[in-house]
Design an enzyme around this catalytic site. Structure first.
Site, PDB file in Angstrom:
ATOM      1  CG  HIS A   1     102.166  27.122  -9.993  1.00 55.37           C
ATOM      2  ND1 HIS A   1     102.655  26.717  -8.966  1.00 55.37           N
ATOM      3  CD2 HIS A   1     101.013  27.164  -9.838  1.00 55.37           C
ATOM      4  CE1 HIS A   1     101.715  26.797  -7.794  1.00 55.37           C
ATOM      5  NE2 HIS A   1     100.636  27.095  -8.715  1.00 55.37           N
TER       6      HIS A   1
ATOM      7  CE  LYS B   1      98.958  29.152  -3.464  1.00 58.00           C
ATOM      8  NZ  LYS B   1      97.489  29.845  -3.397  1.00 58.00           N
TER       9      LYS B   1
ATOM     10  CG  HIS C   1     100.903  22.990  -8.858  1.00 56.74           C
ATOM     11  ND1 HIS C   1     100.659  23.691  -9.788  1.00 56.74           N
ATOM     12  CD2 HIS C   1      99.705  22.952  -8.031  1.00 56.74           C
ATOM     13  CE1 HIS C   1      99.419  24.616  -9.644  1.00 56.74           C
ATOM     14  NE2 HIS C   1      98.878  24.029  -8.617  1.00 56.74           N
TER      15      HIS C   1
HETATM   16  P1  AMP Z   1      95.664  24.018  -6.767  1.00 57.67           P
HETATM   17  O1  AMP Z   1      95.790  23.473  -8.110  1.00 57.67           O
HETATM   18  O2  AMP Z   1      95.809  25.208  -6.737  1.00 57.67           O
HETATM   19  O3  AMP Z   1      94.453  23.769  -6.143  1.00 57.67           O
HETATM   20  O4  AMP Z   1      97.093  23.594  -5.799  1.00 57.67           O
HETATM   21  C1  AMP Z   1      97.202  22.302  -5.767  1.00 57.67           C
HETATM   22  C2  AMP Z   1      98.214  22.024  -4.703  1.00 57.67           C
HETATM   23  O5  AMP Z   1      99.573  22.813  -4.721  1.00 57.67           O
HETATM   24  C3  AMP Z   1      97.450  22.369  -3.350  1.00 57.67           C
HETATM   25  O6  AMP Z   1      98.047  21.462  -2.300  1.00 57.67           O
HETATM   26  C4  AMP Z   1      98.354  23.569  -3.123  1.00 57.67           C
HETATM   27  O7  AMP Z   1      98.497  24.124  -1.599  1.00 57.67           O
HETATM   28  C5  AMP Z   1      99.510  23.659  -3.565  1.00 57.67           C
HETATM   29  N1  AMP Z   1     100.262  24.853  -3.997  1.00 57.67           N
HETATM   30  C6  AMP Z   1      99.709  25.802  -4.774  1.00 57.67           C
HETATM   31  N2  AMP Z   1     100.706  26.715  -4.735  1.00 57.67           N
HETATM   32  C7  AMP Z   1     101.874  26.349  -4.246  1.00 57.67           C
HETATM   33  C8  AMP Z   1     102.809  26.979  -3.924  1.00 57.67           C
HETATM   34  N3  AMP Z   1     103.071  28.369  -4.323  1.00 57.67           N
HETATM   35  N4  AMP Z   1     103.825  26.328  -3.234  1.00 57.67           N
HETATM   36  C9  AMP Z   1     103.453  25.216  -2.778  1.00 57.67           C
HETATM   37  N5  AMP Z   1     102.379  24.377  -2.794  1.00 57.67           N
HETATM   38  C10 AMP Z   1     101.403  25.287  -3.531  1.00 57.67           C
END
Ligand code: AMP
Length: 285
Positions: A32, A149, A35
């Site tokens: 999204h 986050k 990312h």
């Molecule tokens: P995930 O796929 O949820 O494991 O997230 C991958 C990376 O994207 C992690 O470092 C999260 O902290 C970051 N991330 C997820 N959501 C957000 C967001 N809304 N804003 C900024 N970074 C994010």
């Protein structure tokens, strides 16, 4: 853009890139805008951008959550390419955890005993630290990008990288939000329309805390009561709403110093987290 599935192919693909700088964005896919904001930060500062997509089974402490985690790799690859990723590393579980795999990277101390560990168990952080260590060692980037986050994750990753002397700089980027303030998350797609509307109460509660703190309220209990009321009024089940030191994650007795306000809450069946950093007292230090 190149997509590779094995560590051997990844190392091969990155060999020529080592003459320049490599930026790395680890993700679990279901990409999204949050990312993509990390990808853009990596793109601005590096010659080569690597994105990993791996839904890491060992960091899920609920089988149903792992099962329900959204996956759409064709879409992810399209978005990654549009955002300017050079190499996608998308291994399967056997590549990351082949037969006989027996090592766990376990970050100790208060940072992995509090907040998320209380709700999800500290096994979550062992799983996360192990996979992040493996990914960082496979990519060996100059810089790795994480989102604010997941504030506790960022603290744990910094500790891990320092303790294991992994030669990578960690960049924590600000939380990307929807128009109503809801932090973007792969889990948001699981919210029904009514749940999605009510979920905006989470950032509202954090903004209220920010305002009250700015107006001079320093008592965590008072701030917490005001925030909890907003969550309750919107039928959101609070798991924790904690006022902690941004580095040690230990509870602060008063919001007269830099404080991380971290919240985890369930909206229907979906568990969401968010946080805000209060800069109180920073000027006096
Ligand atoms: P995930 O796929 O949820 O494991 O997230 C991958 C990376 O994207 C992690 O470092 C999260 O902290 C970051 N991330 C997820 N959501 C957000 C967001 N809304 N804003 C900024 N970074 C994010």
């Amino acid at each position: 853009m190149r997509t590779v599935r094995t560590i051997r192919e990844l190392r091969e693909a990155l060999r020529p890139a080592r003459a320049g700088t490599i930026g790395f964005v680890p993700t679990m896919g279901a990409l999204h805008e949050g990312h993509l904001s990390l990808v853009r930060a990596a793109r601005r500062a590096n010659d080569t951008v690597v994105l990993s997509i791996f839904v890491n089974p060992t960091q899920f402490t609920e089988a149903a959550d792992l099962e329900a985690y959204p996956r759409d790799q064709a879409r992810d690859l399209r978005l990654a390419e549009e955002a300017g990723v050079d190499v996608v590393f998308a291994p399967d579980a056997e590549e990351m955890y082949p037969a006989g795999f027996a090592t766990v990277v376990s970050v100790g101390g208060s940072i992995t005993e509090t907040l998320e560990a209380e709700g999800r168990g500290r096994g979550h952080f062992d799983g996360m630290a192990t996979v992040v260590a493996k990914l960082l060692l496979a990519v060996l980037p100059d810089k790795a990008y994480f989102g604010a986050k997941d504030a506790q994750q960022a603290v744990v990753v910094r500790r891990l990288v320092a303790d294991l002397n992994i030669p990578v700089a960690i960049d924590v980027c600000e939380t990307s939000r929807e128009a109503d303030g809801l932090a973007r998350s792969s889990r948001n797609v699981r919210l029904g329309p009514d749940e999605r509307r009510r979920a905006a109460a989470i950032p509202q509660a954090l903004r209220l805390v920010e305002r009250l703190a700015r107006e001079g309220e320093t008592r965590p209990a008072e701030l917490r009561t005001a925030a909890s009321r907003i969550l309750r009024e919107n039928g959101i089940e609070e798991e924790y709403l904690a006022f902690v030191d941004p580095d040690t994650l230990e509870r602060v007795p008063a919001v007269d110093r830099p404080t991380l306000v971290a919240v985890a809450a369930r909206v229907g069946g979906v568990r969401l987290i968010d946080n805000v950093r209060l800069a109180q007292g920073e000027a006096d230090r």
